[in-house]
Each structure stands twice: as structure tokens, then as C-alpha cells.
Design a protein around this motif. Structure first.
Motif, PDB file in Angstrom:
ATOM      1  N   ALA A 336       0.829  -1.209   0.000  1.00 45.61           N
ATOM      2  CA  ALA A 336       0.000   0.000   0.000  1.00 45.61           C
ATOM      3  C   ALA A 336       0.864   1.260   0.000  1.00 45.61           C
ATOM      4  CB  ALA A 336      -0.921  -0.012   1.222  1.00 45.61           C
ATOM      5  N   PHE A 337       1.999   1.210   0.707  1.00 37.50           N
ATOM      6  CA  PHE A 337       2.892   2.365   0.735  1.00 37.50           C
ATOM      7  C   PHE A 337       3.409   2.684  -0.664  1.00 37.50           C
ATOM      8  CE2 PHE A 337       7.349   3.830   0.871  1.00 37.50           C
ATOM      9  CZ  PHE A 337       7.154   5.079   1.452  1.00 37.50           C
ATOM     10  N   PHE A 338       3.830   1.664  -1.394  1.00 40.18           N
ATOM     11  CA  PHE A 338       4.376   1.896  -2.722  1.00 40.18           C
ATOM     12  C   PHE A 338       3.295   2.206  -3.753  1.00 40.18           C
ATOM     13  CE2 PHE A 338       7.941  -0.678  -0.920  1.00 40.18           C
ATOM     14  CZ  PHE A 338       8.881   0.346  -0.964  1.00 40.18           C
ATOM     15  N   GLU A 339       2.050   2.001  -3.402  1.00 38.98           N
ATOM     16  CA  GLU A 339       0.948   2.366  -4.292  1.00 38.98           C
ATOM     17  C   GLU A 339       0.407   3.758  -3.999  1.00 38.98           C
ATOM     18  OE1 GLU A 339      -1.754  -0.866  -3.716  1.00 38.98           O
ATOM     19  OE2 GLU A 339      -0.775  -2.167  -5.187  1.00 38.98           O
ATOM     20  N   LEU A 340       1.010   4.464  -3.024  1.00 37.50           N
ATOM     21  CA  LEU A 340       0.601   5.834  -2.736  1.00 37.50           C
ATOM     22  C   LEU A 340       0.848   6.726  -3.953  1.00 37.50           C
ATOM     23  CD1 LEU A 340       2.017   6.313   0.887  1.00 37.50           C
ATOM     24  CD2 LEU A 340      -0.390   6.091   0.225  1.00 37.50           C
ATOM     25  N   PRO A 341       0.033   7.775  -4.142  1.00 37.40           N
ATOM     26  CA  PRO A 341       0.183   8.641  -5.319  1.00 37.40           C
ATOM     27  C   PRO A 341       1.579   9.220  -5.494  1.00 37.40           C
ATOM     28  CG  PRO A 341      -1.900   9.081  -4.234  1.00 37.40           C
ATOM     29  CD  PRO A 341      -1.165   8.123  -3.345  1.00 37.40           C
ATOM     30  N   PHE A 342       2.225   9.616  -4.385  1.00 36.07           N
ATOM     31  CA  PHE A 342       3.547  10.212  -4.516  1.00 36.07           C
ATOM     32  C   PHE A 342       4.553   9.201  -5.052  1.00 36.07           C
ATOM     33  CE2 PHE A 342       7.727  11.372  -2.544  1.00 36.07           C
ATOM     34  CZ  PHE A 342       7.976  12.469  -3.361  1.00 36.07           C
ATOM     35  N   ASN A 343       4.520   7.973  -4.550  1.00 37.07           N
ATOM     36  CA  ASN A 343       5.444   6.954  -5.050  1.00 37.07           C
ATOM     37  C   ASN A 343       5.119   6.549  -6.476  1.00 37.07           C
ATOM     38  OD1 ASN A 343       7.181   6.662  -2.802  1.00 37.07           O
ATOM     39  ND2 ASN A 343       5.631   5.467  -1.735  1.00 37.07           N
ATOM     40  N   GLN A 344       3.829   6.535  -6.825  1.00 35.79           N
ATOM     41  CA  GLN A 344       3.458   6.247  -8.209  1.00 35.79           C
ATOM     42  C   GLN A 344       3.952   7.343  -9.146  1.00 35.79           C
ATOM     43  OE1 GLN A 344       1.496   3.352  -9.482  1.00 35.79           O
ATOM     44  NE2 GLN A 344       2.539   2.768  -7.585  1.00 35.79           N
ATOM     45  N   TYR A 345       3.883   8.582  -8.685  1.00 37.57           N
ATOM     46  CA  TYR A 345       4.402   9.689  -9.484  1.00 37.57           C
ATOM     47  C   TYR A 345       5.911   9.558  -9.661  1.00 37.57           C
ATOM     48  CZ  TYR A 345       6.047  14.313 -10.717  1.00 37.57           C
ATOM     49  OH  TYR A 345       6.685  15.348 -11.336  1.00 37.57           O
ATOM     50  N   LEU A 346       6.607   9.222  -8.566  1.00 40.20           N
ATOM     51  CA  LEU A 346       8.053   9.017  -8.663  1.00 40.20           C
ATOM     52  C   LEU A 346       8.382   7.902  -9.651  1.00 40.20           C
ATOM     53  CD1 LEU A 346       9.212   9.272  -4.921  1.00 40.20           C
ATOM     54  CD2 LEU A 346       9.645  10.920  -6.751  1.00 40.20           C
ATOM     55  N   GLY A 347       7.551   6.854  -9.668  1.00 32.10           N
ATOM     56  CA  GLY A 347       7.759   5.779 -10.625  1.00 32.10           C
ATOM     57  C   GLY A 347       7.607   6.257 -12.055  1.00 32.10           C
ATOM     58  N   TYR A 348       6.652   7.156 -12.271  1.00 33.21           N
ATOM     59  CA  TYR A 348       6.403   7.681 -13.615  1.00 33.21           C
ATOM     60  C   TYR A 348       7.597   8.474 -14.133  1.00 33.21           C
ATOM     61  CZ  TYR A 348       4.519  11.096 -16.976  1.00 33.21           C
ATOM     62  OH  TYR A 348       4.330  11.918 -18.063  1.00 33.21           O
ATOM     63  N   ILE A 349       8.258   9.239 -13.260  1.00 34.45           N
ATOM     64  CA  ILE A 349       9.373  10.087 -13.694  1.00 34.45           C
ATOM     65  C   ILE A 349      10.732   9.490 -13.304  1.00 34.45           C
ATOM     66  CG2 ILE A 349       7.989  12.195 -13.527  1.00 34.45           C
ATOM     67  CD1 ILE A 349       9.583  12.806 -10.917  1.00 34.45           C
ATOM     68  N   SER A 350      10.760   8.246 -12.838  1.00 35.18           N
ATOM     69  CA  SER A 350      11.957   7.699 -12.197  1.00 35.18           C
ATOM     70  C   SER A 350      13.198   7.740 -13.084  1.00 35.18           C
ATOM     71  CB  SER A 350      11.700   6.268 -11.728  1.00 35.18           C
ATOM     72  OG  SER A 350      11.303   5.437 -12.808  1.00 35.18           O
ATOM     73  N   PHE A 351      13.072   7.387 -14.363  1.00 30.54           N
ATOM     74  CA  PHE A 351      14.244   7.365 -15.237  1.00 30.54           C
ATOM     75  C   PHE A 351      14.816   8.771 -15.403  1.00 30.54           C
ATOM     76  CE2 PHE A 351      15.994   6.269 -19.711  1.00 30.54           C
ATOM     77  CZ  PHE A 351      17.248   6.046 -19.180  1.00 30.54           C
ATOM     78  N   ALA A 352      13.948   9.721 -15.700  1.00 31.75           N
ATOM     79  CA  ALA A 352      14.408  11.101 -15.856  1.00 31.75           C
ATOM     80  C   ALA A 352      14.932  11.657 -14.535  1.00 31.75           C
ATOM     81  CB  ALA A 352      13.268  11.975 -16.382  1.00 31.75           C
ATOM     82  N   PHE A 353      14.285  11.325 -13.445  1.00 33.35           N
ATOM     83  CA  PHE A 353      14.714  11.759 -12.118  1.00 33.35           C
ATOM     84  C   PHE A 353      16.137  11.274 -11.847  1.00 33.35           C
ATOM     85  CE2 PHE A 353      14.560  11.415  -7.375  1.00 33.35           C
ATOM     86  CZ  PHE A 353      14.294  12.740  -7.102  1.00 33.35           C
ATOM     87  N   TYR A 354      16.399  10.023 -12.207  1.00 36.09           N
ATOM     88  CA  TYR A 354      17.729   9.442 -12.036  1.00 36.09           C
ATOM     89  C   TYR A 354      18.763  10.186 -12.879  1.00 36.09           C
ATOM     90  CZ  TYR A 354      21.331   5.781 -11.894  1.00 36.09           C
ATOM     91  OH  TYR A 354      22.504   5.078 -11.719  1.00 36.09           O
ATOM     92  N   LEU A 355      18.384  10.590 -14.086  1.00 35.86           N
ATOM     93  CA  LEU A 355      19.332  11.238 -14.994  1.00 35.86           C
ATOM     94  C   LEU A 355      19.603  12.700 -14.641  1.00 35.86           C
ATOM     95  CD1 LEU A 355      18.236   9.862 -18.502  1.00 35.86           C
ATOM     96  CD2 LEU A 355      20.171   9.125 -17.087  1.00 35.86           C
ATOM     97  N   VAL A 356      18.628  13.402 -14.071  1.00 36.10           N
ATOM     98  CA  VAL A 356      18.806  14.843 -13.867  1.00 36.10           C
ATOM     99  C   VAL A 356      19.240  15.210 -12.454  1.00 36.10           C
ATOM    100  CG1 VAL A 356      17.051  15.326 -15.619  1.00 36.10           C
ATOM    101  CG2 VAL A 356      16.398  15.362 -13.198  1.00 36.10           C
ATOM    102  N   HIS A 357      19.112  14.284 -11.500  1.00 32.20           N
ATOM    103  CA  HIS A 357      19.387  14.694 -10.119  1.00 32.20           C
ATOM    104  C   HIS A 357      20.855  15.054  -9.916  1.00 32.20           C
ATOM    105  CE1 HIS A 357      20.974  10.600  -9.401  1.00 32.20           C
ATOM    106  NE2 HIS A 357      21.519  11.104  -8.312  1.00 32.20           N
ATOM    107  N   GLY A 358      21.778  14.398 -10.654  1.00 32.57           N
ATOM    108  CA  GLY A 358      23.191  14.719 -10.526  1.00 32.57           C
ATOM    109  C   GLY A 358      23.521  16.125 -11.004  1.00 32.57           C
ATOM    110  N   PRO A 359      23.166  16.485 -12.235  1.00 30.66           N
ATOM    111  CA  PRO A 359      23.418  17.851 -12.691  1.00 30.66           C
ATOM    112  C   PRO A 359      22.790  18.929 -11.797  1.00 30.66           C
ATOM    113  CG  PRO A 359      22.966  16.446 -14.572  1.00 30.66           C
ATOM    114  CD  PRO A 359      22.736  15.606 -13.346  1.00 30.66           C
ATOM    115  N   VAL A 360      21.583  18.676 -11.278  1.00 34.87           N
ATOM    116  CA  VAL A 360      20.973  19.650 -10.371  1.00 34.87           C
ATOM    117  C   VAL A 360      21.817  19.776  -9.101  1.00 34.87           C
ATOM    118  CG1 VAL A 360      18.962  20.177  -8.941  1.00 34.87           C
ATOM    119  CG2 VAL A 360      18.648  19.304 -11.267  1.00 34.87           C
ATOM    120  N   LEU A 361      22.292  18.660  -8.594  1.00 31.59           N
ATOM    121  CA  LEU A 361      23.135  18.671  -7.396  1.00 31.59           C
ATOM    122  C   LEU A 361      24.428  19.439  -7.640  1.00 31.59           C
ATOM    123  CD1 LEU A 361      24.205  17.695  -4.629  1.00 31.59           C
ATOM    124  CD2 LEU A 361      24.794  15.517  -5.721  1.00 31.59           C
ATOM    125  N   TRP A 362      25.074  19.188  -8.777  1.00 30.20           N
ATOM    126  CA  TRP A 362      26.389  19.778  -9.038  1.00 30.20           C
ATOM    127  C   TRP A 362      26.321  21.275  -9.338  1.00 30.20           C
ATOM    128  CZ3 TRP A 362      27.011  15.261 -12.924  1.00 30.20           C
ATOM    129  CH2 TRP A 362      27.206  14.071 -12.213  1.00 30.20           C
TER     130      TRP A 362
END
Length: 446
Positions: A336-362
């Protein structure tokens, strides 16, 4: 719905399925990668790697963030990547295994042909677009970040091209396994190699009896862990095995050895989840086995490490990731936790999130951390004007200090928004382009 509004509502595109929890798990794992990289970056001046990536009590250091289970939330990046690979093995094999169980081998051939053709494009086009854009922005605006820019834009493009052409050839025998324009993309070629393993094994076992196919998966896992150093291959095959078992269970064809354990299913999976959380916190500062032997709570476990695996952490993370994916569906509150809307949204953008988080950090994160008082040796060179601009007290336990959390009021929404934009502008069109191109090149219409 606009990207900004979708981020604010944490909403993914409409639609749900029995495996929606897998999307949520993937999204949450991506968040753990983001969180772990920020922890290490901000706390670099405090010796973060030696603290977060070692066991509780190592070298006389006792921090709440390093407790078993808790530590995964602060340094669970490698655990998260292992989970990605198990999930990929599961998801990539779901449709082909369904066709195999139905005996539709003609459709299976069509499916595998299409999937293999599209896979490289689907994985690498977003990497091409994001790294090229990041490289261009760094050079045009002369931003001091990672990497150092070249004297001219032409040199920059040439360097990017050389790096990417080597990076994208998955059978290379040497060189760095990453792009300096996005170190975190090292897992993409591994993902593609694992995909080839999945498609090859599916085809090889497509005519086998169900029990023989399951035994084949187990033998391959044994081979990749105990005979050859193929830890990532084992993770993908483990995902296939779990998917095969789930599909068999949905058809009422669970192997007898598993149905006999049905009365104890709940305590078994809770125990497996606890084991997963513990193993997921394997000390990982380096690959020295003696480090593991000297770590509190890991001495005896260190003797389980097979000779074949060079970097011991991947052996323990294999079991941690496999047991986690196997447990989530059988533990209702966790599912149920992983089916929460926020986690589902993270799943939808997960690949892009993985690719952009480094440049944003740096670029942005480095400056915000410098502004609130976190120092790195590179700050006098990269962002001297930002140092201690808005100092905030370091109140709170390690990894949860007020001065660390405060920048994420800006960093997390910006990263989510940028990931949403990249998903819609780059990732989804990449998927559509790969499908369109495959359709255009077909010799016969099916």
C-alpha cells in the motif's frame, strides 16, 4: 496537466494494475539514490563516505543514521540500483513469460524482436539528450561544476562525443564505465547488458517445461554468483524468476515446494523483508573484505561471500534486492505504501529523475549547500560568492541537520519539475520514436 501542477499534486498518468507497486518501488528507489548522493555531497567535509558507507560503530563512530535498516535511508544508492535491476528483469520478462506459458511462441518471437530492437534507443536517447544539454549549458554560461569545461564549445562537443561513443558500446573491454557529464549514468550500459541476458534466456528456455525453466533460472543465478562474477546478470535473472513464479501463481500452478509453505507465508515474508533491510546496509566504502570482517554485525556474514564476486557488496545486495521485491507484494502495508500517489508519481518520472538529479546537485545544490554553511574543498574555485551567504545552524542528528534539510525546499521541487519536463519532452518521445522506427523497418506487417 502542466508539469508544475502534476508535481504539486504528485500525480502520475491515470491507470493502475496488479503490479502498480513495482512502479512505486522503482520511484522510491530513485528517491533513495537522490537522497544518498545529496548526503554524501553535503557532508563531504565531515568525512561522509567513511561514516555513511560503513557499519554502525565502525572506527568508533556511532550515529543513528548508520544503524541497521536505518542506514539504507541515508546511503542506499547501490541497494536502489540493485532493486532497479531486479525490477527490470521482472518487467521485461512479464509479457514474454505470459506468451511462453500460453504456448504462443510465434507472438513471443515478435515480442522479443521488437523489445531488443527498441531497448538501446529507449535507454540511450535520454542520456544523449540530457548530457548534451547539460554540457552545452555549462559551456555557454561558463558554470563551474562537474566536469571542468573545455576552452571552446567545439572541443566540448568533441569530448562529449568521444566519451559517449565509448560509453554506449556495452562490450568495451576497458576505459571508464561512466560519462563525466553524468557519472550516475554508469548503470545504463549495465541495464542494456542485463536486458540482453533477459531476452536471450527467455528465448533459450521458451520451449522448456515450466519446472525445467524455473530450475534453469536458479542454475543461472548460481553460475552468475558463485562461478563467474556476474552479479548484475544474477539480479536480472532473479527478476525473471520472481515474475515466472508470480505468473504461475496467478494460473494456480505454483510449484509444490512453495505451496507447502502457504500456511506460514506471512511470517516468512516479514522475515525476508527484515533480512533484506539488514543486507541492504552492507558496508561499501571499498571492496576490501577485511573491512567487512571488522564491521559490527558482519564478521560471520563475511564468510558467505563467494570467491567469484570481486566487489563483495554486490553479493549481499543481490539477496537484499531480490528478497525486497519478493516481499513487497506479500506484505499489505508495504504494498500500500508503494501504491501511494507520490510513489506512483516518482515511478512515472523515475528514469528522468535518475538522470537529472546529478546535474541539479552539481550546479544548484553545490551552491545552496555552500550558502547555508556546508563546505567542500572545491567551493573557493567553483562558487566563491556563495560561501556562507545564508548560514544556518547545524541543528539535528547527522544526515537530518536543519542546514542540510533547508536547501531541499528548493532542490527537491526543482529536481522533480525538471524530471517531469525531461519525461515528457525526452523520455516518452524516445519510447515512441523507437516504436515508430521499428514499425517503419519491418519487412512484413504483423
Amino acid at each position: 496537466m502542466s508539469p508544475v501542477w502534476r508535481v504539486l499534486r504528485f500525480s502520475a498518468p491515470a491507470g493502475s494494475s496488479r503490479t502498480a507497486y513495482l512502479d512505486g518501488l522503482r520511484g522510491f528507489a530513485a528517491l533513495m539514490v537522490y537522497w544518498g548522493h545529496h548526503q554524501l555531497w553535503a557532508h563531504d567535509g565531515e568525512g561522509a563516505q567513511g561514516i555513511f558507507e560503513n557499519a554502525y560503530g565502525y572506527n568508533g563512530q556511532y550515529y543513528f543514521a548508520c544503524l541497521p535498516g536505518v542506514r539504507t535511508l541515508f546511503s542506499g544508492g547501490h541497494f536502489a540500483v540493485s532493486v532497479f535491476f531486479v525490477l527490470s528483469g521482472y518487467v521485461l520478462s512479464a509479457k514474454p513469460l505470459l506468451l511462453i506459458q500460453r504456448g504462443d511462441l510465434v507472438a513471443l518471437g515478435d515480442n522479443l524482436s521488437s523489445a531488443l530492437f527498441r531497448r538501446w534507443l529507449r535507454l540511450h536517447l535520454p542520456v544523449i539528450c540530457t548530457t548534451f544539454t547539460y554540457m552545452t549549458i555549462l559551456h555557454l554560461f561558463r558554470i563551474r561544476a562537474i566536469p571542468e569545461t573545455k576552452p571552446t564549445y567545439l572541443e566540448e562537443v568533441r569530448n562529449w562525443y568521444i566519451e559517449f561513443k565509448n560509453f554506449s558500446f556495452i562490450f568495451r573491454g576497458g576505459g571508464d564505465p561512466w560519462l563525466t557529464y553524468n557519472f550516475h549514468a554508469w548503470s545504463i550500459p549495465v541495464e542494456f547488458r542485463g536486458s540482453i541476458i533477459v531476452y536471450t534466456v527467455l528465448l533459450a528456455f521458451s520451449r522448456c517445461r515450466p519446472n525445467a525453466r524455473l530450475c534453469g533460472h536458479l542454475l543461472l543465478i548460481f553460475y552468475f554468483l558463485y562461478i563467474a562474477d556476474g552479479w548484475f546478470c544474477a539480479l536480472f535473472v532473479a527478476g525473471m524468476l520472481l515474475c515466472d513464479l508470480d505468473l504461475s501463481a496467478s494460473r494456480g500452478e505454483t510449484p509444490t515446494i512453495l505451496t507447502s509453505l502457504e500456511p506460514w507465508k506471512k511470517p516468512i515474508f516479514y522475515a525476508l523483508f527484515a533480512v533484506s533491510m539488514y543486507l541492504g546496509g552492507v558496508p561499501s566504502e571499498n571492496s576490501d573484505l577485511q573491512l567487512l570482517r571488522d564491521s559490527r554485525g558482519w564478521h560471520y556474514l563475511s564468510f558467505l561471500k563467494p570467491q567469484a564476486v570481486f566487489d563483495y557488496k554486490w553479493f549481499y545486495l543481490f539477496w537484499a534486492a531480490t528478497l525486497l521485491v519478493a516481499s513487497v507484494y506479500r506484505i499489505a502495508p508495504l504494498r500500500a505504501f508503494f501504491e501511494l500517489p507520490f510513489n506512483q508519481y516518482l515511478g512515472y518520472i523515475s528514469f528522468a529523475f535518475y538522470l537529472v538529479h546529478g546535474p541539479v546537485l552539481w550546479v544548484l545544490g553545490d551552491r545552496l549547500y555552500a550558502a547555508v554553511g556546508w563546505t567542500r574543498v572545491s567551493h573557493p574555485t567553483t562558487c566563491p560568492g556563495w560561501i556562507d551567504r545564508f548560514p544556518i545552524p547545524r541543528i539535528g542528528p547527522l544526515g537530518m541537520e536543519l542546514s542540510f534539510l533547508f536547501p531541499h525546499i528548493i532542490l527537491l521541487p526543482v529536481t522533480l519539475w525538471l524530471a517531469e519536463v525531461v519525461t515528457r519532452v525526452v523520455d516518452e518521445p524516445s519510447v515512441q520514436f523507437a516504436s515508430w522506427l521499428y514499425g517503419k523497418l519491418l519487412a512484413v506487417e504483423f
